[in-house]
Design a protein around this motif. Structure first.
Motif, short mmCIF file in Angstrom:
data_model
loop_
_atom_site.label_atom_id
_atom_site.label_comp_id
_atom_site.label_asym_id
_atom_site.label_seq_id
_atom_site.Cartn_x
_atom_site.Cartn_y
_atom_site.Cartn_z
N ALA A 74 0.82 -1.21 0.00
CA ALA A 74 0.00 0.00 0.00
C ALA A 74 0.86 1.26 0.00
O ALA A 74 1.87 1.34 0.69
N ASN A 75 0.43 2.25 -0.77
CA ASN A 75 1.10 3.55 -0.82
C ASN A 75 0.24 4.57 -0.08
O ASN A 75 -0.83 4.94 -0.54
N ILE A 76 0.69 4.99 1.09
CA ILE A 76 -0.08 5.92 1.92
C ILE A 76 0.25 7.35 1.49
O ILE A 76 1.41 7.74 1.44
N PRO A 77 -0.79 8.16 1.14
CA PRO A 77 -0.52 9.53 0.69
C PRO A 77 0.08 10.39 1.79
O PRO A 77 -0.17 10.19 2.98
N GLU A 78 0.89 11.36 1.39
CA GLU A 78 1.45 12.30 2.35
C GLU A 78 0.35 13.24 2.87
O GLU A 78 -0.54 13.62 2.13
N TYR A 134 -7.51 8.89 1.72
CA TYR A 134 -7.81 10.05 0.87
C TYR A 134 -7.73 11.38 1.61
O TYR A 134 -6.95 12.27 1.24
N PHE A 135 -8.53 11.56 2.66
CA PHE A 135 -8.75 12.90 3.19
C PHE A 135 -7.54 13.49 3.90
O PHE A 135 -7.43 14.72 4.00
#
Length: 486
Positions: A140-144, A202-203
């Motif tokens: 999984a790539n977790i957004p910054e 996302y948020f």
């Protein structure tokens, strides 16, 4: 833990299935049923599916725990929750069904968590199946996280209660994002049921200078719902025993959040012992949806010496697409807070201190109370001068009502768009709060409501007598307190 005696044992060569008969919990028995799943080594994906005849008397929630999880309150091992919104899901290292946590598929004993919401007395035939895969997958790539610039001090409008398809709504996070922009909100808490995956996926990277998203989670129990506001990590929701709500409150506080009881009214009132709470949702959806019950219970808590911030939340379940013609949308109602800056810290401090009011919509009327320089949420010592300054905007022809621990104190017509008045407060009052009740606007608001009800149906429990006799609130202030309050 009430554990099913049989175990699902999927292998790399095939799935495993259990045909079971679920009975309703006996008196004092847990409403949660744990079904073991033995996961072999080398698994990169787990799929689970449940099948039963869902009806008015049969509803089963579903979730997943990995081998690290323990009894309530566990800190680790939560892998997802669908409630009753889905009958199947998957988890893997790189992705998972919305509402579930992507990550390593550990070998060992997992648990499918079933919430027995409604089971007929005769029992419910039920089927569970699990299958595994060892195909290679990406991690999984977790957004910054987003770090927007913050605006300065001022009144900011937001919604403290909203859902996406990470729980039981139809709409994606991106659609809720667009809805919040259209509504003109400054901040929005994301509060999916029993998970925070919409935040992490996302948020957490979606905030901007104009619109601040805030983490949260709606803690959905068999005895009521509460929002954990400001937390980005999961907290255990399996509240059942009388001591559990206070343990839950401690979990939320340790995570840096505020605990708020939701929609304390039919059909989902709070039935657990009341723990230490910071906020209470006194207005959920439009005013006619039995909110006079929630407000009445809030006043009871105030009379008992509980200093609690009154907030509003739309409980908006984002549709798959935006309906611009809908009358009751995100921000119905809106919580308005005075924040030193538009940031998570700024909003959380304002919520904790009660510096705000609730109004019917993002463009609804404003109501601000002040006493001897002390604003809403503040405390004045016993024996101080007793008068309150009221400032109201956007509600000409309606009526202002000042209430306290003994009920109504004063009532005044609002005779201008920008209305200012000063009223004495009885020496014996321990708190006062204000509200705007519809008079000139009542007919228009009821016509709007009937138009909406003709399309979507009226709120559950709404009676014609409610429309004829009950006050129709347009805005509610937080209290100002007098004397010794913690």
């Amino acid at each position: 833990m009430r554990t099913f005696p049989q175990t699902l044992r999927p292998t790399h060569s095939g799935p495993s299935t259990l045909n079971m008969a679920v009975r309703p919990p006996a008196s004092g028995e847990s409403h949660y049923l744990y079904v073991p799943v033995e996961i072999p080594c080398g698994v990169t994906r787990l799929d689970v599916e449940m099948t039963y005849d869902r009806g008015s008397d049969s509803l089963v929630d579903i979730g997943l725990l990995d081998p690290r999880a323990g009894a309530f309150p566990t800190q680790e091992g939560f892998r997802g929750w669908s409630g009753g919104a889905r009958n199947s899901f998957f988890v893997g290292p790189g992705e998972a069904t919305p509402g579930y946590v992507a990550g390593e598929i550990l070998p060992g004993r997992w648990m499918i968590l079933l919430g027995l919401v409604s089971i007929p007395d005769s029992g419910l035939p039920f089927r569970l199946s699990a299958r595994v895969s060892s195909a290679p997958v990406d991690v999984a790539n977790i957004p910054e996280p987003a770090v927007p610039r913050h605006r300065g001090p001022g009144w900011y409008r937001g919604d403290c209660h909203a859902h996406t398809f990470h729980s039981d709504a139809k709409g994606a996070p991106e659609v809720l994002h667009e809805e919040a922009k259209i509504a003109g909100l400054d901040f929005l808490f994301i509060t999916d049921h029993n998970n925070t995956t919409a935040w992490s996926n996302y948020f957490r990277s979606a905030s901007s200078e104009e619109l601040l998203f805030l983490p949260g989670m709606e803690i959905t129990t068999m005895g009521g719902h509460a929002n954990a506001l400001g937390i980005s990590r999961w907290v255990d929701f399996r509240v059942e025993l009388a001591r559990d709500p206070e343990i839950l409150a401690q979990q939320v506080a340790v995570a840096g959040g505020l605990l708020s009881i939701n929609h304390d009214k039919p059909p989902i009132p709070w039935r657990h012992p009341l723990p230490r709470i910071d906020c209470m949702e006194v207005w959920q959806r439009h005013w006619l949806a039995a909110n006079e019950v929630s407000l009445g219970r809030y006043d009871q808590f105030l009379r008992k010496g509980r200093r609690i911030t009154a907030i509003g939340g739309s409980d908006y379940h984002q549709p798959a697409s935006i309906d611009r013609s809908a009358l009751f949308r995100l921000g119905t109602p809106t919580t308005v807070l005075y924040c030193e800056e538009l940031s998570q810290d700024g909003v959380m401090r304002a919520l904790k201190s009660g510096q705000g009011y609730v109004t019917e919509a993002p463009n609804g009327p404003s109501i601000i109370l002040e006493a001897e320089g002390t604003g809403m949420g503040g405390v004045l010592p016993s024996g101080s001068a007793r008068s309150v300054l009221i400032s109201i905007s956007g509600s000409p022809g309606d009526e202002f009502v000042l209430t306290g621990d003994e009920g109504e104190i004063a009532r005044q017509p609002i005779d201008s768009t920008e209305f200012v008045s000063e009223l004495p407060v009885p020496q014996e009052a321990n708190f006062v709060r204000g509200e705007i009740q519809a008079r000139a606007s009542r007919k228009r608001l009821l016509e709007d409501a009937f138009t909406a009800f003709s399309i979507n149906g009226p709120p559950r429990g709404l009676k014609a007598k409610t429309l004829e006799l009950a006050p129709l609130r347009r805005a509610l202030s937080n209290p100002i307190y007098f004397g010794n309050w913690n």
